[in-house]
Design a protein around this motif. Structure first.
Motif, PDB file in Angstrom:
ATOM      1  N   PHE A  83       0.854  -1.184   0.000  1.00 55.19           N
ATOM      2  CA  PHE A  83       0.000   0.000   0.000  1.00 55.19           C
ATOM      3  C   PHE A  83       0.890   1.233   0.000  1.00 55.19           C
ATOM      4  O   PHE A  83       1.909   1.265   0.690  1.00 55.19           O
ATOM      5  CB  PHE A  83      -0.897   0.038   1.230  1.00 55.19           C
ATOM      6  N   THR A  84       0.496   2.239  -0.756  1.00 56.54           N
ATOM      7  CA  THR A  84       1.307   3.452  -0.811  1.00 56.54           C
ATOM      8  C   THR A  84       1.131   4.318   0.421  1.00 56.54           C
ATOM      9  O   THR A  84       1.915   5.238   0.652  1.00 56.54           O
ATOM     10  CB  THR A  84       0.955   4.264  -2.068  1.00 56.54           C
ATOM     11  N   ARG A  85       0.087   4.049   1.219  1.00 59.39           N
ATOM     12  CA  ARG A  85      -0.117   4.661   2.528  1.00 59.39           C
ATOM     13  C   ARG A  85      -0.788   3.621   3.405  1.00 59.39           C
ATOM     14  O   ARG A  85      -1.339   2.642   2.905  1.00 59.39           O
ATOM     15  CB  ARG A  85      -0.979   5.939   2.441  1.00 59.39           C
ATOM     16  N   ASP A  86      -0.739   3.844   4.693  1.00 62.85           N
ATOM     17  CA  ASP A  86      -1.310   2.873   5.611  1.00 62.85           C
ATOM     18  C   ASP A  86      -2.834   2.860   5.452  1.00 62.85           C
ATOM     19  O   ASP A  86      -3.497   3.866   5.735  1.00 62.85           O
ATOM     20  CB  ASP A  86      -0.933   3.243   7.050  1.00 62.85           C
ATOM     21  N   PRO A  87      -3.413   1.738   5.010  1.00 61.59           N
ATOM     22  CA  PRO A  87      -4.867   1.712   4.804  1.00 61.59           C
ATOM     23  C   PRO A  87      -5.658   1.722   6.104  1.00 61.59           C
ATOM     24  O   PRO A  87      -6.867   1.924   6.086  1.00 61.59           O
ATOM     25  CB  PRO A  87      -5.085   0.388   4.050  1.00 61.59           C
TER      26      PRO A  87
END
Length: 886
Positions: free
Chosen positions: A258-262
């Motif tokens: 993931f490109t950011r914390d989901p």
């Protein structure tokens, strides 16, 4: 239709074709266009699926188009499907327009058979273990997915093989073990299907594709679509992709990033990686993964390339991206990307972050969040002041605070939840068959898997609290053990989806920080900052005003803190409960004018005090007071109980004259169908003085507050009007009292009606002549429009209607646009044709439903009214509706 194009190469599509190619196919095509390392393949469209589901067979043109694209794929790869010496293998994956993680089918290694397994080993440099591992996976997936072979039979055979070898996981099985396991799998397949495992690769491909088509209507997929309100007629695409292998040894593996914390929205690199594994192993949660940062140590080159690609994809999609990848002997392959599912908190934080970064504007940010997510953020969280003992901990996969009884199966979760129990579903790992139990449970706890496991992804999408990877937990059939402590089914645990902690017993909860913010308390957090930014923008953009349904000053004051711009519904019948009920009973059953007058005189000061409290709380804002509208039986003694009392007294020879007289009166007033009986405007016309008392109390309260320098804005709403003559009679009486009481105070009183009878909607032009406003009572309008009682039918047959697809969602939960919605449109159009400035709102429960708010915006209503807690939800959705319709 002849000449229809049903198959697209990845080079022919792009991300905006997801309705045709499905989300997975469209994004594979987009990554191909971007020059990323995507295995070659093609997509069979959703149109082909719809045609197959409609007729039971594939379109005539499909087979030829697949043959053509398969030949092109073979040419690109330099291998042929079924070649025994150098075989091409493909995966067959579902991919609908909307992400439905784990709900439909996938089959890997299609094309492998008894002859080509040796050729696959040769491709892998003589690695027979890899070849037999791939073959046993195909038999298992194909058997379960295509031929409905029970998955537990395959799992049991694998466990038996590990036990025989003395292995703790499948990596410890050697080539001979896996070859024997494959033969065992084929025996299981033949036992359940009555025929041998198919050896013809073309037949494997066709049957696998048809199974993916059929999986669109699998029970779990239907249930998931219903939960997520995904249309049932979209169908799924099928992606046929050249296989790349993550199970070729320690220099291979598979992962999700993931490109950011989901879970939180924090910026950074997040994900899971599993060495020497094939794609489904990560999301299945059958082995615990390592964090993505460990890939940097295992394969620095692939890690650096992955980070570059992640940055490129987030910049391209301008959103959090969920990425599946495989490393085959040091070469990185991208298998999928999509805009990632996220928790409610992550959704708000990420939207605000992207605005700050200049990637999107505030309008786009507002469209990235929704009212359902905001409602989740308003749920309470654990109060840990008592320092509850931590039973164990895992990975906080989906935030929230959930308390409930432990259950170990989806069936048990569903059973207890239906009985009103709060439950926590505990599993080693979840799979798609557990969906019904996951929906029923308050929270989910698994011993295996991480933030990208099936449990985590599905829980985040549904807003369920979830803790995964609590690997200290040892689970048996009806209990689990951790650190020497046993927790049996029915015991209560509490799970924290943010910290990952699990507590034995119930833990108290406290209000969320978002609720504290709405209450006006100072809260310093990035989440509250994001909510504040987006709520402010929603308020700037929305056209619909948002009021509240409130019957007390406390509810009104809270709703005003939450942003309510008035009261859209004050239900005065709620003010007559408790010790006042006897006064209303006396009024209804009064046999003489004197008795009736005495009851009304006793009620007047009580009502006046009620309205003073409401008008004071909403000073300067409109307050719509609905005149009393009870089904009559709610204010009368029980006919059955009275009859028993009289009969017993008579039998005992006791004095029962008073009870007998009351019984006679109740029998006269008794109704077979009270919801369609003497209530609303009918009650006011039949019982002299009742409405007059209420109107006088409203006027006196308004005059009192005006004298104090406040600005009361009363609106009198006449309920259940079906004919203009009813409203005209009540209005005449109201105007006379209002003029008498508030003349000279400067207070203006509006008089309108609640449109809740279909006839009122159909004669709205006439009724508008006598009304200053309309307010749609969508609860009763839905009951009368459909011809069923909500209290009676929801538990009786709604479940079957939902199952059959007659309802996509209960019409009491979200407005029935085609039926009840049409009545609302007719009444709005006809009312405003008579009075262009006619104020129109809605005060039924639909006023707080996100989908319904968008409908009311489209129709052109002036306001919606809902419970205090849902006021922020309605504000947010009203802003989103204004953007989507601009």
């Amino acid at each position: 239709m002849s000449g229809e194009k049903y198959v697209y190469d990845f080079s022919e599509g792009h991300k905006d074709l997801k309705e045709l190619l499905g989300g997975k196919g469209a994004n594979l095509a987009e990554m191909t266009r971007l020059g990323l390392p995507v295995p070659a393949g093609f997509t069979v469209t959703t149109e082909a699926c719809r045609a197959y589901l409609a007729t039971g067979s594939a379109p005539d043109e499909l087979a030829g188009q697949i043959d053509s694209h398969l030949a092109a794929l073979e040419s690109t790869m330099g291998r042929h499907l079924g070649d025994p010496s150098d075989p091409l293998l493909v995966s067959v994956r579902s991919g609908a327009a909307f992400s439905m993680p784990g709900m439909m089918e996938t089959v890997l290694n299609v094309g492998l058979n008894d002859a080509s397994v040796a050729g696959l080993a040769a491709q892998a440099g003589g690695d027979e273990r890899f070849a037999w591992d791939s073959y046993r996976r195909l038999v298992q997936m194909f058997g379960k997915t295509v031929c409905d072979v029970p998955g537990d039979d395959f799992s049991d055979a694998l466990e038996e093989a590990k036990k025989t070898r003395g292995a703790t996981n499948d990596l410890q099985l050697d080539a001979a073990d896996l070859r024997a396991l494959t033969e065992r799998y084929k025996h299981i397949f033949a036992k359940h299907t009555g025929h041998e495992f198919p050896q013809e690769p073309q037949l494997q491909l066709r049957l696998a594709m048809e199974a993916v088509f059929r999986s669109w209507n699998a029970e779990r997929a239907v249930l998931y679509r219903r939960q997520e309100r995904i249309p049932a007629d979209l169908g799924t695409a099928v992606n046929v992709v050249a296989m790349v292998f993550g199970n070729l040894g320690p220099d291979s593996g598979t992962g999700v990033a993931f490109t950011r914390d989901p879970a939180t929205g924090a910026q950074g690199i997040y994900g899971d990686y599993l060495q020497n594994a094939q794609g489904e192993d990560v999301v299945a949660g059958i082995r615990n993964t390592v964090g993505l940062e460990e890939l940097k140590e295992l394969d620095h080159r692939s890690y650096d390339q992955l980070i570059e690609i992640m940055a490129l994809l987030e910049g391209h999609y301008r959103d959090l991206c969920d990425i599946e990848f495989t490393i085959e002997r040091g070469k990185l392959w991208m298998l999928q990307t999509r805009v990632g599912k996220r928790t409610a908190a992550a959704a708000f934080r990420i939207a605000a972050q992207l605005v700050t970064e200049g990637a999107i504007d505030l309008d786009e940010a507002l469209l990235r969040v929704n009212g359902a997510q905001l409602a989740q953020l308003m749920f309470p969280r654990f109060d840990l002041a008592g320092e509850p003992a931590v039973l164990t901990s895992g990975i906080g996969a989906s935030p929230g605070a959930a308390v409930g009884k432990v259950v170990f199966s989806a069936a048990r979760a569903t059973e207890l939840a239906a009985a009103g129990e709060d439950v926590i579903l505990v599993r080693r790992e979840t799979n798609p068959e557990d969906l019904a139990g996951m929906i029923a449970a308050k929270g989910i706890l698994t011993a295996r898997g991480g933030k990208t496991s099936h449990a985590a992804v599905v829980a985040r999408g549904m807003g369920r609290t979830c803790v995964c990877g609590a690997d200290a937990v040892e689970i048996s059939r009806d209990r689990f053990t951790v650190a020497g402590r046993t927790v049996a089914e029915g015991d209560v645990i509490s799970i924290d989806g943010t910290s990952g902690r699990v507590y034995l017993g119930p833990v108290p909860v406290r209000p969320s920080e978002v609720v504290q913010y709405f209450e006006g308390e100072p809260v310093d957090s990035t989440l509250v900052e994001a909510v504040h930014t987006l709520m402010d923008h929603a308020d700037e953009r929305r056209r619909l005003a948002v009021r509240t349904n409130a019957d007390t000053g406390a509810d009104a004051a809270r709703a005003r803190r939450f942003g309510a711009e008035g009261i859209g519904l004050c239900r005065t019948e709620h003010m007559f409960l408790g010790d006042r009920k006897e006064l209303v009973e006396r009024l209804i059953l009064a046999g003489a004018d004197g008795d009736r007058k005495a009851a009304l005189e006793a009620l007047l000061p009580l009502q006046r005090a009620d309205f003073v409290e409401l008008f004071r709380a909403m000073d300067g804002r409109p307050v719509t007071v609905r005149l009393i509208d009870p089904p009559l039986h709610e204010f009368l003694p029980s006919l059955e109980e009275l009859a028993v009392t009289v009969a017993v007294a008579r039998e005992r020879g006791e004095d029962h004259a008073e009870e007998a007289q009351l019984l006679d009166a109740v029998r006269r007033m008794h109704e077979q169908n009270p919801m369609l009986g003497l209530r609303g405007v009918r009650l006011g016309l039949v019982i002299p003085g009742l409405f007059a008392m209420q109107v006088r109390a409203i006027a006196q309260a308004a005059a009192q507050l005006a004298g104090e320098g406040l600005d009361p804005q009363p609106e009198i709403m006449v309920p259940l009007v079906g004919a203009v003559q009813e409203l005209e009679m009540v209005r005449q009486e109201c105007e006379h009292i209002v003029e008498e009481v508030i003349s000279g105070t400067g207070v203006r009183v509006l008089i309108g009606t609640m449109i809740e009878v279909p006839r009122a909607a159909l004669t709205a032009g006439q009724i508008a002549e006598a009304a200053d406003f309309f307010s749609f009572g969508t609860n009763d309008l839905t009951q009368m429009g459909w011809g069923f009682s909500r209290d009676d039918v929801e538990g009786a047959f709604f479940w079957r209607y939902l199952e059959l697809g007659i309802f996509g969602i209960s019409p009491f939960e979200s407005i029935d646009r085609e039926g009840v919605g049409r009545l609302i449109r007719i009444a709005t159009d006809e009312g405003r044709a008579v009075k262009p400035d006619l104020k129109i709102g809605v005060c039924g429960e639909h006023g707080g439903d996100p989908e319904s708010v968008h409908f009311f915006h489209d129709v052109g209503l002036d306001y919606v009214s809902c419970s205090p807690f849902r006021v922020p939800v309605a504000r947010l959705e009203a802003g989103r509706a204004a953007i989507t319709r601009s």
